[in-house]
Design an enzyme around this catalytic site. Structure first.
Site, short mmCIF file in Angstrom:
data_model
loop_
_atom_site.label_atom_id
_atom_site.label_comp_id
_atom_site.label_asym_id
_atom_site.label_seq_id
_atom_site.Cartn_x
_atom_site.Cartn_y
_atom_site.Cartn_z
CB ILE A 1 34.14 -38.84 -18.17
CG1 ILE A 1 33.27 -39.00 -16.92
CG2 ILE A 1 34.24 -40.14 -18.96
CD1 ILE A 1 33.85 -39.87 -15.81
CD GLN B 1 81.64 -35.33 -10.05
OE1 GLN B 1 81.89 -34.57 -9.11
NE2 GLN B 1 82.30 -36.43 -10.29
CG ASN C 1 29.69 -35.64 -3.35
OD1 ASN C 1 30.48 -34.75 -3.02
ND2 ASN C 1 28.42 -35.40 -3.64
CB SER D 1 40.14 -41.47 -3.00
OG SER D 1 41.20 -40.76 -3.63
N GLY E 1 67.22 -25.17 -17.07
CA GLY E 1 67.26 -23.86 -16.41
C GLY E 1 66.14 -22.95 -16.89
CD GLU F 1 43.49 -45.61 -15.53
OE1 GLU F 1 43.52 -45.27 -16.70
OE2 GLU F 1 43.60 -46.79 -15.15
N GLY F 2 43.32 -43.67 -9.70
CA GLY F 2 43.65 -43.96 -8.32
C GLY F 2 44.88 -43.18 -7.91
CB THR F 3 45.49 -40.52 -5.36
OG1 THR F 3 45.12 -41.32 -4.23
CG2 THR F 3 44.34 -39.60 -5.75
#
Lengths: 382, 259
Positions: free
Chosen positions: A156, A278, A128, A131, A339, A363-365
């Site tokens: 972890i 190109q 829980n 973030s 492809g 490590e933090g969104t």
């Protein structure tokens, strides 16, 4: 482009490059397939002294900073983000001790981290508390000369493989984030065990596991820093470590670009190598442009943070967002250039695209990173 | 335990060409590397040192730029390095080279074990290792693929043979030549690279090793290279296509037609 590295930094790059070319690339597909922790490669990395980069000289290290480790991580990630993540997680795990630990803790743990004899892991996330890291529920209660820890840490990195764990727990639950402290828990401590091992989309060679603390008793001296300062140390740890994640994005994207260009030069359709079209050139050009822009930002941010400025959060978050979003896009484009072959496991870009996704999350969104940049802007302009 | 490793700097095999005028190896613009077999000899020496303690000394005979491979050896774990270099050594064949290296090794005091790569990838003779051992008067084992057991007195090794391997125990002092299967060479460490950068590498001349001038270089070399040439490229190749069965059929038909 010339980034004016010192002789020592060039040595780090060359060493990591040799490890990547000789030890990682030949086995990365197999490690990914088997979900296998890269123990042998980490031993090679240790023998090459790369674990010593982030440890101060007085504890047997190389005394490097945020930029030096980013250089190593970039090269390792060019080969495999799973391996590079396992390496990076040891740095992340020991940063709290480096930043806030007592002299005694530093003496006890840093030398064996520098030699690579032991790995570290960072235990913050819980079911829980992702973030919203302040939602952690793991507690630590002092009982005589021992702390007693209870709770479960989730996802972890290096879980079950590391010997040294920095665990964030509430010492004063009523105070929320201000009541958090950090502790060092060692493999084998009473009441400490490992739970579920995750089966992941990418970075499959890295170990991601639950840590279970059930009346886990550790000596009083294992608290890192003062009581209640855990969150400040966590934030500083992440500020220093995030350019490393950004560097993983740069290295991964470089690996993908290399594969895409080499393939485009070899693959013949309509009687010509596809690199002469190109439509393909523009994809490759955009990949290269974004990659170089990210590298420039990551290097600047890492150099800025290595000087230990007062405010490092914005630079740290900016480079993490930019480089990892870039890595997702560049690896996806690399699959497009290859492809149908790019979608097959016989070619490495399929794994690269899977590996890229986690960089936008852990490590933090990248959404949380944008919050940080936004909040800093709000402060700057007030 | 004192271990000596003989190293050679060779042109990178990825880019070997002959000079059509002189019939010698075209070295210009070709990158030089440590002879790949020698990397394995060095790794084995460093591993033995880590197990038993002692010193690893690396030597090379070559021009002044051969110092590069000696620094690389220090970065990979060697303790000291010596460059055996003198104009008088130029043009040496395996006979003169073995003599020169043996004389250099004799200046190093007590040596328990000398390790060489099986052969150098430029000459491919595999003669220098045994040659040194004969000059030094020590037993040797060639093509060692594995160290089974070692002490500071002797070593038990596997010698690669065409149909398997021999297990050989050899007392020190001795010389071994190794093949690539013996180990996985390590990547040079950061501390090793720092040490290598600062290391002083002494040069030993013909006088320093007390060599007899008539045994050195071109003069001391009985080998004469009469002609060196690249085999003519053969263009007559056929690539079979189709299923494996179809390809086999085509191959058998062609063989029948031919013979």
């Amino acid at each position: 482009m010339e980034y004016f590295l010192t002789e020592e930094q060039q040595m780090i790059v060359d060493t990591a490059r040799e490890i990547t070319n000789e030890k990682i690339i030949p086995v990365r597909a197999e490690l990914d397939e088997k979900n296998e922790f890269p123990r042998e490669i980490l031993k090679d990395i240790a023998k090459a002294d790369l674990f010593s980069i982030f440890v101060p000289e007085e504890y047997g290290g190389f005394g490097g900073g945020c930029f030096d480790i980013a250089l190593a991580l970039e090269e390792l990630a060019r080969g495999c983000v799973g391996v590079a993540t396992s390496f990076a997680a040891s740095a992340l795990g020991i940063y709290p001790v480096l930043i806030a630990g007592s002299e005694e803790l530093k003496q006890k743990y840093l030398p064996s981290i520098a030699t690579g004899e032991k790995f570290a892991a960072f235990g913050l996330t819980e079911a829980n508390a992702g973030s919203d890291a302040s939602g952690i529920q793991t507690t630590a209660v002092l009982d005589g000369d021992e702390w007693v820890l209870n709770g479960t840490k989730q996802w972890i990195t290096n879980g079950g493989e590391a010997q040294i764990y920095t665990i964030i727990a509430l010492t004063d639950p009523q105070k929320g984030a201000r009541g958090a402290s950090i502790f060092v828990v060692e493999d084998g401590d009473p009441g400490f065990s490992y739970g579920k091992k995750e089966d992941k989309m990418g970075i499959r060679s890295s170990s991601t596991r639950e840590l279970i603390l059930k009346d886990c008793r550790i000596p009083k001296e294992r608290m890192v820093g003062r009581k209640g300062t855990g969150f400040i140390t966590v934030m500083k740890t992440l500020d220093i470590s995030r350019p490393g994640i950004a560097a993983l994005g740069v290295g991964l994207a470089q690996g993908a670009l290399d594969e895409a260009v080499i393939y485009a030069k070899q693959r013949v359709q309509f009687g010509k190598p596809i690199v002469s079209f190109q439509a393909v050139q523009h994809i490759l050009a955009d990949m290269a442009i974004q990659l170089e822009a990210a590298r420039a930002l990551v290097y600047s941010a890492a150099r800025h943070i290595a000087n230990n400025p007062k405010n490092m959060s914005k630079a740290s978050s900016m480079c993490k967002v930019f480089a990892t979003d870039m890595a997702m896009k560049v690896t996806t484009d690399a699959v497009q250039v290859l492809g149908g072959y790019g979608y097959m496991k016989e070619y490495p870009v399929e794994k690269m695209m899977r590996d890229a996704k986690i960089l936008q999350i852990y490590e933090g969104t990248n959404q949380i990173q944008r919050n940080v940049v936004g909040q800093e802007l709000n402060k700057e302009y007030s | 335990m004192h271990i000596v490793v003989c190293i050679k700097q060779v042109p990178d095999a990825k880019d070997v060409r002959l000079d059509p005028e002189t019939n010698t190896l075209a070295r210009e613009g070709v990158e030089s590397i440590m002879n790949p077999y020698d990397r394995h000899a060095l790794e084995e020496a460093v591993a033995l040192k880590e197990e038993h303690g002692g010193t690893v000394t690396v030597i090379t005979m070559g021009p002044p730029q051969a110092e590069e491979v000696l620094r690389e050896s220090i970065a990979c774990g060697a303790d000291q390095a010596l460059l055996v270099s003198d104009r008088a050594f130029a043009g040496a064949d395996t006979w003169a080279t073995s003599y020169t290296l043996a004389k250099a090794i004799q200046t190093l005091g007590k040596v328990d074990l000398t390790l060489c790569g099986k052969q150098a990838i430029d000459g491919d003779t595999a003669q220098v290792g045994p040659g040194i051992a004969c000059r030094l008067g020590v037993p040797f084992v060639t093509c060692v693929q594995k160290t089974r057991q070692s002490s500071t007195e002797s070593i038990i090794v596997e010698r690669m043979m065409d149909d398997g391997f021999d297990v050989v125990q050899v007392p020190f002092p001795a010389l071994l030549t190794v093949v690539k299967d013996i180990n996985e060479p390590r990547v040079a460490s950061l501390k090793g690279k720092m040490k290598a950068k600062k290391a002083t590498i002494p040069t030993l001349s013909a006088a320093d090793i007390q060599a007899e001038p008539q045994n050195l270089g071109l003069t001391g070399s009985p080998t004469q290279v009469v002609r060196v040439f690249s085999p003519e490229a053969r263009g007559d190749r056929t690539v079979f296509t189709g299923t494996v069965e179809e390809q086999v059929d085509q191959l058998v038909r062609q063989l029948k037609d031919h013979f």
